[in-house]
Scaffold this active site. Structure first.
Site, short mmCIF file in Angstrom:
data_model
loop_
_atom_site.label_atom_id
_atom_site.label_comp_id
_atom_site.label_asym_id
_atom_site.label_seq_id
_atom_site.Cartn_x
_atom_site.Cartn_y
_atom_site.Cartn_z
N ARG A 115 74.90 37.04 -85.97
CA ARG A 115 74.00 36.08 -86.63
C ARG A 115 74.80 35.15 -87.54
NH1 ARG A 115 69.67 39.26 -89.83
NH2 ARG A 115 68.71 39.59 -87.81
N ARG A 157 70.60 37.17 -97.70
CA ARG A 157 70.72 36.63 -96.33
C ARG A 157 70.70 35.11 -96.34
NH1 ARG A 157 69.17 40.84 -92.75
NH2 ARG A 157 69.74 42.79 -93.71
N LYS A 180 68.39 44.82 -98.13
CA LYS A 180 68.48 43.38 -97.84
C LYS A 180 67.73 42.56 -98.89
CE LYS A 180 66.58 43.73 -93.71
NZ LYS A 180 65.79 43.51 -92.47
N LYS A 203 66.18 38.38 -99.53
CA LYS A 203 65.93 37.10 -98.86
C LYS A 203 65.46 36.03 -99.84
CE LYS A 203 65.19 39.28 -94.49
NZ LYS A 203 64.28 39.57 -93.39
N CYS A 215 59.22 37.85 -82.12
CA CYS A 215 60.56 38.37 -82.40
C CYS A 215 61.25 38.73 -81.08
CB CYS A 215 60.46 39.60 -83.29
SG CYS A 215 59.85 41.04 -82.41
N CYS A 228 66.62 44.63 -79.22
CA CYS A 228 66.38 45.25 -80.52
C CYS A 228 66.22 46.76 -80.41
CB CYS A 228 65.15 44.64 -81.18
SG CYS A 228 64.84 45.42 -82.79
N CYS A 270 57.41 45.66 -83.39
CA CYS A 270 57.28 46.81 -84.29
C CYS A 270 56.81 46.30 -85.65
CB CYS A 270 58.61 47.57 -84.38
SG CYS A 270 59.74 46.94 -85.64
N CYS A 290 59.51 40.86 -88.22
CA CYS A 290 60.54 39.82 -88.16
C CYS A 290 60.00 38.41 -87.85
CB CYS A 290 61.61 40.21 -87.15
SG CYS A 290 62.46 41.73 -87.61
FE1 SRM Z 1 64.33 41.28 -88.87
C1 SRM Z 1 65.66 44.37 -88.55
C2 SRM Z 1 65.58 40.35 -85.92
C3 SRM Z 1 63.65 38.05 -89.63
C4 SRM Z 1 62.21 42.33 -91.32
N1 SRM Z 1 65.50 42.19 -87.52
C5 SRM Z 1 65.98 43.47 -87.58
C6 SRM Z 1 66.96 43.74 -86.44
C7 SRM Z 1 68.33 43.38 -86.92
C8 SRM Z 1 66.90 45.15 -85.82
C9 SRM Z 1 67.85 46.19 -86.33
O1 SRM Z 1 67.93 46.42 -87.56
O2 SRM Z 1 68.49 46.82 -85.51
C10 SRM Z 1 66.44 42.71 -85.41
C11 SRM Z 1 67.43 42.22 -84.37
C12 SRM Z 1 66.73 42.01 -83.06
C13 SRM Z 1 67.53 41.26 -82.08
O3 SRM Z 1 67.77 41.80 -80.98
O4 SRM Z 1 67.87 40.12 -82.34
C14 SRM Z 1 65.83 41.66 -86.32
N2 SRM Z 1 64.71 39.52 -88.00
C15 SRM Z 1 65.13 39.34 -86.72
C16 SRM Z 1 64.99 37.89 -86.29
C17 SRM Z 1 66.08 37.46 -85.32
C18 SRM Z 1 63.59 37.72 -85.70
C19 SRM Z 1 63.24 36.39 -85.10
O5 SRM Z 1 62.26 36.43 -84.36
O6 SRM Z 1 63.81 35.36 -85.35
C20 SRM Z 1 65.04 37.21 -87.66
C21 SRM Z 1 66.42 36.90 -88.15
C22 SRM Z 1 66.39 36.21 -89.47
C23 SRM Z 1 67.70 35.66 -89.94
O7 SRM Z 1 68.18 34.71 -89.34
O8 SRM Z 1 68.22 36.17 -90.95
C24 SRM Z 1 64.43 38.31 -88.53
N3 SRM Z 1 63.21 40.34 -90.28
C25 SRM Z 1 62.96 39.00 -90.34
C26 SRM Z 1 61.85 38.75 -91.21
C27 SRM Z 1 61.20 37.39 -91.47
C28 SRM Z 1 61.86 36.63 -92.59
O9 SRM Z 1 62.84 37.11 -93.19
O10 SRM Z 1 61.39 35.55 -92.87
C29 SRM Z 1 61.42 39.98 -91.68
C30 SRM Z 1 60.20 40.22 -92.59
C31 SRM Z 1 60.46 39.85 -94.01
C32 SRM Z 1 61.13 40.97 -94.74
O11 SRM Z 1 62.35 41.04 -94.71
O12 SRM Z 1 60.43 41.82 -95.30
C33 SRM Z 1 62.29 40.97 -91.10
N4 SRM Z 1 64.03 43.03 -89.82
C34 SRM Z 1 63.07 43.27 -90.77
C35 SRM Z 1 63.08 44.67 -91.08
C36 SRM Z 1 62.15 45.38 -92.11
C37 SRM Z 1 62.75 45.40 -93.48
C38 SRM Z 1 61.95 46.23 -94.45
O13 SRM Z 1 61.91 45.89 -95.62
O14 SRM Z 1 61.38 47.25 -94.05
C39 SRM Z 1 64.07 45.27 -90.27
C40 SRM Z 1 64.46 46.76 -90.23
C41 SRM Z 1 65.41 47.14 -91.33
O15 SRM Z 1 65.89 46.34 -92.12
O16 SRM Z 1 65.65 48.35 -91.41
C42 SRM Z 1 64.64 44.22 -89.49
FE1 SF4 Z 2 63.00 44.38 -83.64
FE2 SF4 Z 2 60.79 45.06 -84.88
FE3 SF4 Z 2 62.20 43.00 -85.78
FE4 SF4 Z 2 60.90 42.77 -83.53
S1 SF4 Z 2 59.97 43.12 -85.54
S2 SF4 Z 2 63.03 42.17 -83.86
S3 SF4 Z 2 61.01 44.79 -82.67
S4 SF4 Z 2 62.87 45.10 -85.77
#
Ligand code: SRM
Ligand code: SF4
Length: 577
Positions: free
Chosen positions: A67, A136, A226, A228, A447, A453, A492, A496
């Site tokens: 990323r 981030r 993390k 943000k 997502c 993922c 899930c 994201c």
């Molecule tokens: Fe996310 C984890 C993809 C924005 C909440 N996110 C992941 C991972 C890295 C899975 C992993 O940990 O193994 C995913 C990678 C999937 C893949 O194959 O690419 C992933 N997140 C993404 C992206 C690519 C989704 C998208 O559709 O674009 C976004 C990348 C953002 C970036 O460029 O930095 C992405 N993730 C978000 C957002 C939205 C936002 O930030 O605006 C959220 C919700 C807001 C938040 O953070 O609360 C989000 N991602 C999570 C979480 C839950 C965190 C938590 O507090 O519980 C995880 C899981 C974790 O961190 O353990 C996670």
């Molecule tokens: Fe993976 Fe869940 Fe984030 Fe989708 S919402 S990219 S399934 S961690």
């Protein structure tokens, strides 16, 4: 008895330089993956170890996801051309625009990860701290800065990026100094380098008495989780500002940016069945003058560092500190950090969110073009060749690429006279669908989920276009064709693609089964709530179709779907089941 620290905390304490054996693995031609503790360390360097989940039955096939960092989603054309070449050479031939305005490379093979990251840095982006327990990518409104307020906010987004970048020396010694550049890309990288100053140059590391390098903000153990940060300019909430740990809402007077309202404590991740975890919108804390923005950002990060829960990663985000200790407690701690309390917040209001599509004049003889990128995936597939079209446009017209927080793209700084030719290139490459997606597809987000993922419980990106088309059909049948509807899907409950701040959220629960959430609003100021649980994917359009038909009959003039579902009390009478 005190609860023990999480394994991640123990790791950070034991090996604060986050080097692990990454360098050794890179040097080993036999290694097909990063293993053990390195899987955690590489996250701080913007890398996730993944395997193709479609192929698990025949054995795990490893690759990594990388990323980038693009403050405000800004990508100069020369840098884009390097990314395009890297995606085709070392990854799966696509670039994924993320919901936080960055690019992701998927399917990067082990031998490619070194040259890929080196080239990203040489082209003046970085992958440093785009994952891991750190701040981030900083999000910021995407439309090109055609006025003084937007320009000033963009500058501040970069100032906060720099203030919150970790000063770990390992990243540069491993990926920049320690890796050979892929020579085939030398010319493209040289052009990208010549094009701009480095916005992500690391601040100098500091040393403690023993000569070890220390990070003055993150210390040795970084953050509990993390973090943000985003910026928004009312009345458009395109960055979904209340979902960030830290948000700055611009306050302008007589056409000039004077300061920001500070928002803290947003976050969406939760786990099915774990009531200790929940999505939360940020609280409004107070007002700060513009000059203090970097100082206040660092102070909020320091509070997360010192008060976040390091014994449970599911409970470690700053939102839980706000929820449990309260806003007044937070204001007092912030006042201590800063030496004085913030002033009360100033009034502000959002009227909506979402990206512009089509042509807009910048007022300087140049135009910008808002393009719909289905599920954020830039790719060539059959007749649809968006990836090739963007390469041609970058080479010929050198637009500035601006990635949006809804996974779309703006091409900015195009000469007005070049508009017809730019359109022709896109149409010739079978990409006509990028121009007018309408207000359902254009607002939708999904997502990546399967197959990359590791946390996905169900499909998302791969099923979303068809699902959305069926929801559009149901909307048309209800006599609502062309109306805005914000639908977001994830595989899930981590959230994201921010389904909790959509009018309709669809969240994976198990293969083929989804929770359906309703009641969020277009302004991004109210959370959607669980309405039905474990609905089969194929049943979702009919379920929503019934609701849309009722909405068309019963709504008050101008009422939006999310507002109607929020207030239709009988919808919520039965428990979600
Ligand atoms: Fe996310 C984890 C993809 C924005 C909440 N996110 C992941 C991972 C890295 C899975 C992993 O940990 O193994 C995913 C990678 C999937 C893949 O194959 O690419 C992933 N997140 C993404 C992206 C690519 C989704 C998208 O559709 O674009 C976004 C990348 C953002 C970036 O460029 O930095 C992405 N993730 C978000 C957002 C939205 C936002 O930030 O605006 C959220 C919700 C807001 C938040 O953070 O609360 C989000 N991602 C999570 C979480 C839950 C965190 C938590 O507090 O519980 C995880 C899981 C974790 O961190 O353990 C996670
Ligand atoms: Fe993976 Fe869940 Fe984030 Fe989708 S919402 S990219 S399934 S961690």
């Amino acid at each position: 008895m005190d609860k023990p620290l999480t394994k991640n905390e123990q790791l950070k304490t034991e090996k604060p330089d986050l080097r692990g054996t990454i360098r050794e693995t890179l040097a080993n031609p036999e290694a097909d993956r990063f293993s053990g503790d390195d899987e955690q360390f590489i996250k701080f360097h913007g890398i996730y170890q993944q395997d193709d989940r479609d192929k698990r039955k025949t054995g795990k096939e490893y690759s990594v996801m990388v990323r980038t960092r693009q403050t405000g989603g800004i990508v100069p054309a020369t840098q884009y051309l390097v990314f395009d070449a890297l995606a085709r050479r070392f990854a799966n031939g696509t670039l994924r625009v993320t919901s936080r305005q960055t690019f992701q490379f998927h399917g990067v093979v082990q031998r490619g990860v070194g040259p890929l990251i080196k080239s990203i840095n040489e082209a003046l982006s970085t992958t440093l701290a785009t994952c891991g327990d750190v701040n981030r990518n900083v999000t910021s409104p995407t439309a090109p800065p055609t006025d003084a307020v937007t320009r000033a906010v963009e500058e501040d987004a970069f100032a906060v990026t720099t203030a919150l970048l970790p000063r770990a020396t390992a990243y540069h010694s491993i990926w920049v100094d320690g890796v050979q550049l892929d020579l085939g890309l030398g010319q493209a990288v040289a052009k990208a380098k010549a094009d701009q100053a480095n916005p992500y140059a690391p601040p100098p590391a500091e040393e403690d008495a023993s000569g070890a390098s220390v990070d003055p903000l993150y210390g040795k153990t970084y953050l509990p989780r993390k973090f943000k940060t985003g910026f928004a300019i009312p009345p458009n909430n395109d960055t979904d500002i209340f979902t960030n740990d830290l948000g700055f809402v611009a306050i302008a007077e007589r056409g000039a940016l004077v300061g920001y309202n500070l928002l803290v404590g947003g976050g969406l991740g939760s786990s099915h069945g774990n009531k200790q975890t929940f999505p939360r919108l940020a609280d409004v804390i107070g007002y700060l003058p513009r000059a203090d923005v970097a100082k206040v950002a660092a102070a909020v990060v320091a509070i997360h560092r010192d008060w976040g829960d390091r014994t449970d990663r599911k409970h470690a985000r700053i939102k839980y500190v706000l929820e449990e200790k309260g806003v007044e407690w937070f204001r007092a701690r912030l006042g201590e950090q800063l030496g004085s309390p913030l002033a009360p917040a100033k009034p502000f209001a959002f009227v909506g969110q979402g990206d512009p599509f089509g042509w807009f004049a910048q007022g300087d003889g140049r135009s910008y073009l808002g393009l719909f990128v289905e599920t954020g995936r830039v790719k060539d597939e059959g007749e649809y060749r968006l990836m090739s079209a963007l390469r041609v446009l970058a080479e010929r017209f050198a637009p500035t690429f601006r990635l949006t927080p809804s996974q779309n793209l703006i091409l900015a700084d195009i000469r007005d006279a070049d508009r017809p030719e730019v359109e022709r290139v896109l149409r010739e490459h079978g990409a006509a669908r990028v121009f007018e997606p309408g207000l359902v597809r254009g607002r939708g987000m999904a997502c990546p989920a399967l197959p990359t993922c590791g946390l996905a419980l169900a499909e998302s990106e791969r099923v979303f276009p068809r699902l959305l088309a069926r929801i559009e059909d149901a909307q048309a049948e209800a006599g609502l064709a062309g109306e805005e509807l914000v639908v977001r899907m994830t595989g899930c409950p981590n959230g994201c693609a921010r389904p909790y701040s959509a009018e309709i959220g669809i969240i994976g629960r198990a293969p083929g089964k989804y929770n359906v959430l309703l009641g969020g609003n277009r302004e991004g100021t109210r959370l959607a709530r669980n309405w039905r649980e474990s609905v089969a994917l194929d049943d979702i359009p009919a379920l929503l179709g019934g609701l849309l038909a009722r909405f068309a009959r019963e709504r008050s003039p101008g009422q939006a779907f999310g507002d109607w579902t929020d207030r239709a009390s009988d919808l919520w009478a039965a428990p979600a089941a």
